[in-house]
Design an enzyme around this catalytic site. Structure first.
Site, PDB file in Angstrom:
ATOM      1  N   HIS A 285       0.662  -0.973   0.066  1.00  0.00           N
ATOM      2  CA  HIS A 285      -0.077  -0.055   0.235  1.00  0.00           C
ATOM      3  C   HIS A 285       0.874   1.133  -0.030  1.00  0.00           C
ATOM      4  CE1 HIS A 285      -3.200   2.654   0.563  1.00  0.00           C
ATOM      5  NE2 HIS A 285      -3.957   1.852   1.614  1.00  0.00           N
ATOM      6  N   HIS A 325      -2.061  -1.492 -10.179  1.00  0.00           N
ATOM      7  CA  HIS A 325      -3.113  -1.119  -9.298  1.00  0.00           C
ATOM      8  C   HIS A 325      -4.398  -1.666  -9.000  1.00  0.00           C
ATOM      9  CE1 HIS A 325      -5.242   1.150  -6.900  1.00  0.00           C
ATOM     10  NE2 HIS A 325      -4.382   2.642  -6.716  1.00  0.00           N
ATOM     11  N   ASP A 381       2.660   5.560  -7.080  1.00  0.00           N
ATOM     12  CA  ASP A 381       4.088   5.903  -6.440  1.00  0.00           C
ATOM     13  C   ASP A 381       5.516   6.009  -7.370  1.00  0.00           C
ATOM     14  OD1 ASP A 381       3.317   5.728  -3.574  1.00  0.00           O
ATOM     15  OD2 ASP A 381       2.769   3.885  -3.794  1.00  0.00           O
TER      16      ASP A 381
HETATM   17  N1  ACO Z   1       5.357  -6.388 -10.753  1.00  0.00           N
HETATM   18  C1  ACO Z   1       5.099  -7.863 -11.526  1.00  0.00           C
HETATM   19  N2  ACO Z   1       3.659  -8.503 -11.473  1.00  0.00           N
HETATM   20  C2  ACO Z   1       2.954  -7.404 -10.787  1.00  0.00           C
HETATM   21  C3  ACO Z   1       3.076  -6.576 -10.911  1.00  0.00           C
HETATM   22  C4  ACO Z   1       3.782  -6.145 -10.468  1.00  0.00           C
HETATM   23  N3  ACO Z   1       3.915  -4.882  -9.681  1.00  0.00           N
HETATM   24  N4  ACO Z   1       1.428  -6.737  -9.430  1.00  0.00           N
HETATM   25  C5  ACO Z   1       0.718  -7.286 -10.506  1.00  0.00           C
HETATM   26  N5  ACO Z   1       1.213  -8.471 -10.934  1.00  0.00           N
HETATM   27  C6  ACO Z   1       1.436  -9.140 -11.470  1.00  0.00           C
HETATM   28  C7  ACO Z   1       0.758 -10.899 -10.440  1.00  0.00           C
HETATM   29  O1  ACO Z   1       1.580 -11.868 -10.698  1.00  0.00           O
HETATM   30  C8  ACO Z   1       0.132 -11.549 -11.441  1.00  0.00           C
HETATM   31  O2  ACO Z   1       0.117 -11.842 -12.182  1.00  0.00           O
HETATM   32  P1  ACO Z   1      -0.428 -13.229 -12.716  1.00  0.00           P
HETATM   33  O3  ACO Z   1      -1.266 -13.813 -13.634  1.00  0.00           O
HETATM   34  O4  ACO Z   1       0.557 -14.294 -13.545  1.00  0.00           O
HETATM   35  O5  ACO Z   1      -0.500 -14.406 -11.238  1.00  0.00           O
HETATM   36  C9  ACO Z   1      -0.786 -10.519 -11.819  1.00  0.00           C
HETATM   37  O6  ACO Z   1      -0.084  -9.388 -11.866  1.00  0.00           O
HETATM   38  C10 ACO Z   1      -2.335  -9.555 -11.325  1.00  0.00           C
HETATM   39  O7  ACO Z   1      -1.577  -9.640 -10.046  1.00  0.00           O
HETATM   40  P2  ACO Z   1      -2.456  -9.156  -8.701  1.00  0.00           P
HETATM   41  O8  ACO Z   1      -1.493  -9.581  -7.604  1.00  0.00           O
HETATM   42  O9  ACO Z   1      -3.799 -10.346  -8.174  1.00  0.00           O
HETATM   43  O10 ACO Z   1      -3.101  -8.510  -8.712  1.00  0.00           O
HETATM   44  P3  ACO Z   1      -3.587  -7.174  -7.353  1.00  0.00           P
HETATM   45  O11 ACO Z   1      -4.959  -5.782  -8.036  1.00  0.00           O
HETATM   46  O12 ACO Z   1      -4.858  -7.634  -6.212  1.00  0.00           O
HETATM   47  O13 ACO Z   1      -2.612  -5.981  -6.471  1.00  0.00           O
HETATM   48  C11 ACO Z   1      -0.763  -4.597  -6.752  1.00  0.00           C
HETATM   49  C12 ACO Z   1      -2.294  -5.019  -6.957  1.00  0.00           C
HETATM   50  C13 ACO Z   1      -0.589  -4.939  -5.086  1.00  0.00           C
HETATM   51  C14 ACO Z   1      -0.861  -2.640  -6.392  1.00  0.00           C
HETATM   52  C15 ACO Z   1       0.254  -5.217  -7.082  1.00  0.00           C
HETATM   53  O14 ACO Z   1       0.140  -4.803  -8.728  1.00  0.00           O
HETATM   54  C16 ACO Z   1       1.362  -5.183  -6.715  1.00  0.00           C
HETATM   55  O15 ACO Z   1       2.030  -5.512  -5.763  1.00  0.00           O
HETATM   56  N6  ACO Z   1       1.886  -3.884  -6.709  1.00  0.00           N
HETATM   57  C17 ACO Z   1       3.214  -3.240  -6.764  1.00  0.00           C
HETATM   58  C18 ACO Z   1       3.220  -2.304  -5.497  1.00  0.00           C
HETATM   59  C19 ACO Z   1       2.885  -1.387  -5.706  1.00  0.00           C
HETATM   60  O16 ACO Z   1       3.406  -0.540  -6.020  1.00  0.00           O
HETATM   61  N7  ACO Z   1       1.933  -0.498  -4.414  1.00  0.00           N
HETATM   62  C20 ACO Z   1       1.118   0.572  -4.385  1.00  0.00           C
HETATM   63  C21 ACO Z   1      -0.621   0.248  -5.081  1.00  0.00           C
HETATM   64  S1  ACO Z   1      -0.693   2.151  -5.150  1.00  0.00           S
HETATM   65  C22 ACO Z   1      -0.738   2.625  -3.962  1.00  0.00           C
HETATM   66  O17 ACO Z   1      -1.041   1.676  -2.574  1.00  0.00           O
HETATM   67  C23 ACO Z   1      -1.189   3.932  -3.473  1.00  0.00           C
END
Ligand code: ACO
Length: 458
Positions: A285, A325, A381
């Site tokens: 987050h 996201h 971010d």
């Molecule tokens: N890098 C690589 N792969 C990713 C990333 C990432 N940053 N984010 C998602 N994926 C992939 C997952 O591995 C998954 O792949 P798969 O289908 O092959 O298993 C797919 O994309 C979907 O990912 P989920 O985890 O289901 O997506 P979710 O919507 O639950 O997660 C999140 C959103 C937590 C923000 C995620 O994208 C992430 O971890 N990002 C990095 C952390 C980040 O930047 N957070 C800030 C969010 S903005 C904020 O809070 C202000």
């Protein structure tokens, strides 16, 4: 309730959903509710409870870990269309607010639903300025932290401690008490944040300067040394103001949900906001901007980017922090504003190696099928960390800056939850997958450890 809130109230059932239970052969008609200016449609979770196999049956539940498809409230505060990359506070596009508004104007808007008039704004600014000082015991409390304490832990604990200074804040259904608590939280958050910073740096605490604006005063408390009056760099002041506006609210995210859930027990707002700070601390987050900088440092050089990206894609490395996201699946509108802002700030302080790595990382990721297929784009971010670092904020302080801004949204969400007649204490159901009933049979041979018995017998 404001007009915009009124516009989003529920209308008569738009349609019905016919459900046939193959277990019993019974058919059910569930009302489909339509609400909001966008006409969002939903079925009521409680309507499923009538679907039973026998009279004594509890009824059907919906199973939705992480609330992927469950609306927990009706809200008139923030609107997001993740597919189109739209973010609006109370109907106003984020781009227009970031360009023209002040943070305190936005904080008022989030809470009241309308932009403040001049008189309201002057009174509001005065209130917030008047309440910036914290009790001296809070200062002593902060001094008790180790020199290397994470500032988010410090902020979280000190906001929780503030609750003990304002016992009347418990009177949450008294509007005057809510007003003063909200002013206190917004006013004191920058002071606490700056004190956390000064403590880590081993610098004397700088008290608020009531002649300065919200963001200037914050920068003064962070950076002032021996000069009698702090003069902030106007580019930094405006950048911080814009970043605060961009981070002020984001509808039902993890921390807003935490504030609402904890607040639903009718605890005081200081304690509810503490829950939001704790949620924001997590790397998925608000902690992501900190992680972006750590990731860039780990990459170290643009030549290492291809290997890093391969690690991300194979799942052997970490995620690409600052990408992806839960809601935005085309682009994060805040990221676009931040990228432009980054240009302004970097023009002041100059480009560095980390920025080059970030730009190259973004370019490669955006042209890679792995990220394109999963709709992973830079989120807010990705660049904020680089801007904050250019302004000389330490990496582990980035999330604190986020928390200062998000306090405006948390408080608006908290109050909306409190005044919503449909809300009750947040209490989700579970699907129990543990053991069935079994008789207690102790596996201990001794009830008290031998060492304790020896100590008692001495
Ligand atoms: N890098 C690589 N792969 C990713 C990333 C990432 N940053 N984010 C998602 N994926 C992939 C997952 O591995 C998954 O792949 P798969 O289908 O092959 O298993 C797919 O994309 C979907 O990912 P989920 O985890 O289901 O997506 P979710 O919507 O639950 O997660 C999140 C959103 C937590 C923000 C995620 O994208 C992430 O971890 N990002 C990095 C952390 C980040 O930047 N957070 C800030 C969010 S903005 C904020 O809070 C202000």
């Amino acid at each position: 309730m404001s007009d915009s809130a009124a516009a989003s109230t529920e209308r008569a059932p738009a349609a019905t959903l016919e459900v046939k239970d193959s277990r019993t052969g019974k058919a059910y008609t569930l009302p489909v509710m339509e609400a909001g200016v966008e006409g969002d449609q939903s079925i009521g979770g409680m309507d499923l409870r009538q679907v039973k196999v026998s009279e004594g049956d509890f009824g059907l539940m919906s199973y939705d870990p992480a609330f992927m498809n469950t609306a927990s409230c009706k809200s008139a505060i923030t609107f997001i269309d993740g597919d189109k990359g739209i973010l609006r506070y109370r109907g106003y596009p984020i781009e227009q607010l970031a360009e023209n508004a002040t943070f305190l104007e936005v904080a008022w808007l989030l809470r009241h639903g309308e932009l403040p008039t001049q008189t309201e704004y002057d009174e509001w600014s005065h209130q917030i300025t008047y309440h910036t000082y914290v009790h001296e015991n809070i200062r002593k409390f902060l001094e008790g932290f180790r020199y290397d304490a994470h500032p988010m832990s410090m902020l979280c604990s000190s906001v929780a401690a503030l609750s003990s200074f304002y016992p009347r804040a418990k009177n949450i259904f008294d509007e005057d008490e809510r007003n003063i608590s909200i002013s206190r939280l917004l006013a004191k958050m920058p002071t606490l944040a700056a004190f956390c910073y000064r403590h880590i740096k081993g610098l004397p605490f700088i008290y608020p300067d009531n002649d300065l604006s919200y963001t200037e005063n914050f920068l003064s408390m962070v950076a002032r040394m021996s000069e009698p009056k702090y003069e902030a760099n106007p580019v930094f002041t405006r950048a911080l103001e814009i970043l605060f506006i961009l981070h002020a609210d984001h509808e039902q995210n993890c921390s807003a949900n935490a504030v609402r859930a904890v607040g639903s027990s009718h605890v005081d707002p200081f304690s509810a906001v503490t829950a939001g700070i704790a949620a924001l601390y997590g790397p998925l987050h608000g902690g992501a901007n900190e992680q972006v900088l750590r990731m860039i440092t780990e990459i170290g050089d643009t030549k290492n980017i291809p290997a890093f990206i391969e690690g991300v894609k194979s799942g052997k490395g970490s995620r690409l922090m600052g990408f992806g996201h839960r809601v935005y699946k085309s682009f994060d509108p805040r990221a676009q504003i931040v990228k432009k802002l980054a240009d302004d700030v970097f023009r002041q302080v100059g480009m560095d190696k980390d920025l080059e790595i970030a730009l190259e990382l973004e370019r490669i990721a955006l042209s890679d099928d792995y990220f394109r297929e999963r709709k992973l784009y830079p989120n807010v971010d990705f660049y904020t960390g680089l801007i904050y670092r250019s302004m000389a904020f330490p990496t582990d302080f980035f999330t604190v800056l986020f928390a200062v801004a998000r306090t405006a949204g948390w408080l608006a969400q908290w109050e909306e939850m409190l005044l919503d007649k449909e809300q009750k204490i947040a209490r989700p159901r579970q699907i129990y997958i543990g053991k069935g009933e079994r008789p207690y049979q102790s596996r201990l041979t001794e009830r008290f450890p031998q060492s304790r018995k020896d100590a008692v017998s001495k």
